[in-house]
Motif scaffolding. Structure first.
Motif, PDB file in Angstrom:
ATOM      1  N   ALA A 106       0.836  -1.207   0.000  1.00  0.00           N
ATOM      2  CA  ALA A 106       0.000   0.000   0.000  1.00  0.00           C
ATOM      3  C   ALA A 106       0.868   1.252   0.000  1.00  0.00           C
ATOM      4  CB  ALA A 106      -0.920  -0.013   1.208  1.00  0.00           C
ATOM      5  N   GLN A 107       0.289   2.329  -0.495  1.00  0.00           N
ATOM      6  CA  GLN A 107       0.964   3.621  -0.495  1.00  0.00           C
ATOM      7  C   GLN A 107      -0.080   4.715  -0.668  1.00  0.00           C
ATOM      8  OE1 GLN A 107       3.013   4.477  -4.388  1.00  0.00           O
ATOM      9  NE2 GLN A 107       2.725   2.266  -4.650  1.00  0.00           N
ATOM     10  N   VAL A 108       0.307   5.933  -0.381  1.00  0.00           N
ATOM     11  CA  VAL A 108      -0.598   7.062  -0.582  1.00  0.00           C
ATOM     12  C   VAL A 108      -0.718   7.313  -2.081  1.00  0.00           C
ATOM     13  CG1 VAL A 108      -1.013   9.503  -0.113  1.00  0.00           C
ATOM     14  CG2 VAL A 108       0.065   8.065   1.626  1.00  0.00           C
ATOM     15  N   ARG A 109      -1.897   7.101  -2.640  1.00  0.00           N
ATOM     16  CA  ARG A 109      -2.116   7.294  -4.072  1.00  0.00           C
ATOM     17  C   ARG A 109      -3.605   7.455  -4.348  1.00  0.00           C
ATOM     18  NH1 ARG A 109      -0.238   1.122  -5.747  1.00  0.00           N
ATOM     19  NH2 ARG A 109      -1.493   0.081  -4.172  1.00  0.00           N
ATOM     20  N   TRP A 110      -3.884   7.968  -5.547  1.00  0.00           N
ATOM     21  CA  TRP A 110      -5.269   8.165  -5.996  1.00  0.00           C
ATOM     22  C   TRP A 110      -6.044   8.920  -4.913  1.00  0.00           C
ATOM     23  CZ3 TRP A 110      -7.438   3.693  -9.407  1.00  0.00           C
ATOM     24  CH2 TRP A 110      -6.453   3.291 -10.315  1.00  0.00           C
ATOM     25  N   ALA A 111      -5.562  10.124  -4.647  1.00  0.00           N
ATOM     26  CA  ALA A 111      -6.068  10.892  -3.504  1.00  0.00           C
ATOM     27  C   ALA A 111      -7.576  11.139  -3.584  1.00  0.00           C
ATOM     28  CB  ALA A 111      -5.321  12.228  -3.414  1.00  0.00           C
ATOM     29  N   ARG A 112      -8.100  11.391  -4.779  1.00  0.00           N
ATOM     30  CA  ARG A 112      -9.533  11.683  -4.883  1.00  0.00           C
ATOM     31  C   ARG A 112     -10.370  10.492  -4.435  1.00  0.00           C
ATOM     32  NH1 ARG A 112     -11.662  14.259 -10.383  1.00  0.00           N
ATOM     33  NH2 ARG A 112     -10.211  15.851  -9.615  1.00  0.00           N
ATOM     34  N   ALA A 113     -10.014   9.290  -4.894  1.00  0.00           N
ATOM     35  CA  ALA A 113     -10.740   8.086  -4.475  1.00  0.00           C
ATOM     36  C   ALA A 113     -10.570   7.845  -2.980  1.00  0.00           C
ATOM     37  CB  ALA A 113     -10.249   6.872  -5.266  1.00  0.00           C
ATOM     38  N   ALA A 114      -9.366   8.150  -2.460  1.00  0.00           N
ATOM     39  CA  ALA A 114      -9.124   7.954  -1.026  1.00  0.00           C
ATOM     40  C   ALA A 114     -10.004   8.885  -0.196  1.00  0.00           C
ATOM     41  CB  ALA A 114      -7.650   8.197  -0.707  1.00  0.00           C
ATOM     42  N   ARG A 115     -10.129  10.138  -0.621  1.00  0.00           N
ATOM     43  CA  ARG A 115     -10.975  11.088   0.124  1.00  0.00           C
ATOM     44  C   ARG A 115     -12.451  10.676   0.050  1.00  0.00           C
ATOM     45  NH1 ARG A 115      -7.461  14.925  -2.195  1.00  0.00           N
ATOM     46  NH2 ARG A 115      -8.983  15.310  -3.861  1.00  0.00           N
ATOM     47  N   ALA A 116     -12.882  10.269  -1.149  1.00  0.00           N
ATOM     48  CA  ALA A 116     -14.283   9.860  -1.313  1.00  0.00           C
ATOM     49  C   ALA A 116     -14.598   8.620  -0.486  1.00  0.00           C
ATOM     50  CB  ALA A 116     -14.589   9.606  -2.784  1.00  0.00           C
ATOM     51  N   GLY A 117     -13.622   7.708  -0.374  1.00  0.00           N
ATOM     52  CA  GLY A 117     -13.842   6.474   0.375  1.00  0.00           C
ATOM     53  C   GLY A 117     -13.979   6.680   1.859  1.00  0.00           C
ATOM     54  N   ARG A 118     -13.521   7.821   2.376  1.00  0.00           N
ATOM     55  CA  ARG A 118     -13.619   8.074   3.812  1.00  0.00           C
ATOM     56  C   ARG A 118     -15.042   8.410   4.233  1.00  0.00           C
ATOM     57  NH1 ARG A 118      -9.216   8.360   6.812  1.00  0.00           N
ATOM     58  NH2 ARG A 118      -7.205   8.268   5.756  1.00  0.00           N
ATOM     59  N   ARG A 119     -15.847   8.872   3.305  1.00  0.00           N
ATOM     60  CA  ARG A 119     -17.248   9.162   3.615  1.00  0.00           C
ATOM     61  C   ARG A 119     -18.092   8.573   2.493  1.00  0.00           C
ATOM     62  NH1 ARG A 119     -18.040  15.175   5.957  1.00  0.00           N
ATOM     63  NH2 ARG A 119     -20.019  14.191   6.544  1.00  0.00           N
ATOM     64  N   GLY A 120     -19.112   9.245   2.044  1.00  0.00           N
ATOM     65  CA  GLY A 120     -19.887   8.891   0.874  1.00  0.00           C
ATOM     66  C   GLY A 120     -20.027   7.422   0.588  1.00  0.00           C
ATOM     67  N   TRP A 121     -19.458   7.002  -0.558  1.00  0.00           N
ATOM     68  CA  TRP A 121     -19.640   5.614  -0.991  1.00  0.00           C
ATOM     69  C   TRP A 121     -18.919   4.643  -0.060  1.00  0.00           C
ATOM     70  CZ3 TRP A 121     -15.508   2.553  -2.081  1.00  0.00           C
ATOM     71  CH2 TRP A 121     -14.299   3.175  -2.448  1.00  0.00           C
ATOM     72  N   GLY A 122     -17.875   5.094   0.621  1.00  0.00           N
ATOM     73  CA  GLY A 122     -17.192   4.202   1.554  1.00  0.00           C
ATOM     74  C   GLY A 122     -18.099   3.799   2.706  1.00  0.00           C
ATOM     75  N   ALA A 123     -18.820   4.781   3.261  1.00  0.00           N
ATOM     76  CA  ALA A 123     -19.769   4.491   4.335  1.00  0.00           C
ATOM     77  C   ALA A 123     -20.901   3.601   3.847  1.00  0.00           C
ATOM     78  CB  ALA A 123     -20.336   5.801   4.897  1.00  0.00           C
ATOM     79  N   ALA A 124     -21.388   3.881   2.616  1.00  0.00           N
ATOM     80  CA  ALA A 124     -22.456   3.047   2.043  1.00  0.00           C
ATOM     81  C   ALA A 124     -21.973   1.623   1.829  1.00  0.00           C
ATOM     82  CB  ALA A 124     -22.937   3.655   0.729  1.00  0.00           C
ATOM     83  N   ASN A 125     -20.722   1.480   1.401  1.00  0.00           N
ATOM     84  CA  ASN A 125     -20.143   0.150   1.184  1.00  0.00           C
ATOM     85  C   ASN A 125     -20.102  -0.629   2.495  1.00  0.00           C
ATOM     86  OD1 ASN A 125     -18.759  -2.056   0.169  1.00  0.00           O
ATOM     87  ND2 ASN A 125     -16.789  -1.022   0.080  1.00  0.00           N
ATOM     88  N   VAL A 126     -19.652   0.025   3.572  1.00  0.00           N
ATOM     89  CA  VAL A 126     -19.570  -0.653   4.875  1.00  0.00           C
ATOM     90  C   VAL A 126     -20.962  -1.089   5.335  1.00  0.00           C
ATOM     91  CG1 VAL A 126     -18.954  -0.396   7.307  1.00  0.00           C
ATOM     92  CG2 VAL A 126     -17.478   0.573   5.544  1.00  0.00           C
ATOM     93  N   ALA A 127     -21.942  -0.197   5.197  1.00  0.00           N
ATOM     94  CA  ALA A 127     -23.306  -0.533   5.633  1.00  0.00           C
ATOM     95  C   ALA A 127     -23.878  -1.695   4.832  1.00  0.00           C
ATOM     96  CB  ALA A 127     -24.205   0.699   5.502  1.00  0.00           C
TER      97      ALA A 127
END
Length: 224
Positions: free
Chosen positions: A124-145
């Protein structure tokens, strides 16, 4: 190449303490001599962040312990809500924190997580910052639920794909890796496809029995 991180060292030390003697359960509730509360495993990670808790709960969902899907699935729903609200550091819900694991399974789980973080740290590494930011809320939260809901369902092997999806998502949160978050989304799609396929097969199998039952009911009521 796998390298030992401070987190890996903490997890291995916790596993060794379990193998030597059982820990005091503390405020997570009284445990039987051969059992450990999940909250103790969370504390072994240090300050609890969303990513590490997500990996811990999802990995625990793969253990052969009765009722694991229902209890930890509800814990994952709580993490989804925390993600939606934008919380960075959270605590396990009380019921999930007090959920007891056999000490032998807990030690194996900690050792596996230590090795897992070592290998993941090399990939792993810090990359694809836009997807990383979106995954912290939005679709990431929906995915977990959504994955939590599937884990709660009593499906044969139904925990596997959702748990893998959430483990990868947790790593994406820990390492701020947008690519891992997208891989998690792909695994989530496979989990949904598996669940839908199982539901369709179950429906087609039950349909003749339902028709037969309805015909019998109509005959009994004199409606045939």
């Amino acid at each position: 190449m796998a390298t030992e991180s401070p987190l890996s060292r903490r997890l291995r030390a916790a596993a060794l303490s379990l193998q030597a003697t059982n820990p005091e359960p503390g405020q997570d509730g009284a445990a039987a001599p051969d059992q450990v509360p999940l909250g103790w495993l969370a504390d072994a990670h240090g300050r609890s962040a969303l990513g590490t808790l997500l990996v811990l709960l999802s990995t625990a969902c793969l253990t052969p312990v009765p009722g694991v899907g229902t209890v930890l699935g509800m814990g994952l729903v709580a993490l989804a809500l925390a993600m939606w609200r934008g919380q960075r550091r959270v605590s396990l819900p009380s019921r999930a924190s007090q959920w007891l694991l056999p000490a032998s399974i807990a030690a194996r789980l900690l050792n596996w997580l230590a090795r897992f973080y070592e290998v993941a740290g090399g990939l792993a590494q810090v990359r694809w910052a836009r997807a990383a930011r979106a995954g912290r809320r939005g679709w990431g939260a929906a995915n977990v639920a959504l994955m939590a809901a599937i884990i709660i369902l009593p499906l044969p092997l139904g925990n596997v794909l959702p748990a893998l999806s959430l483990i990868v998502l947790g790593l994406g949160l820990v390492f701020r890796d947008g690519l891992m978050m997208l891989v998690s989304a792909g695994l989530a799609l496979l989990a949904v496809a598996y669940t839908a396929t199982f539901g369709l097969v179950a429906w087609l199998w039950l349909l003749p029995w339902l028709r037969q039952a309805l015909d019998g009911l109509q005959g009994w009521l004199g409606l045939a």
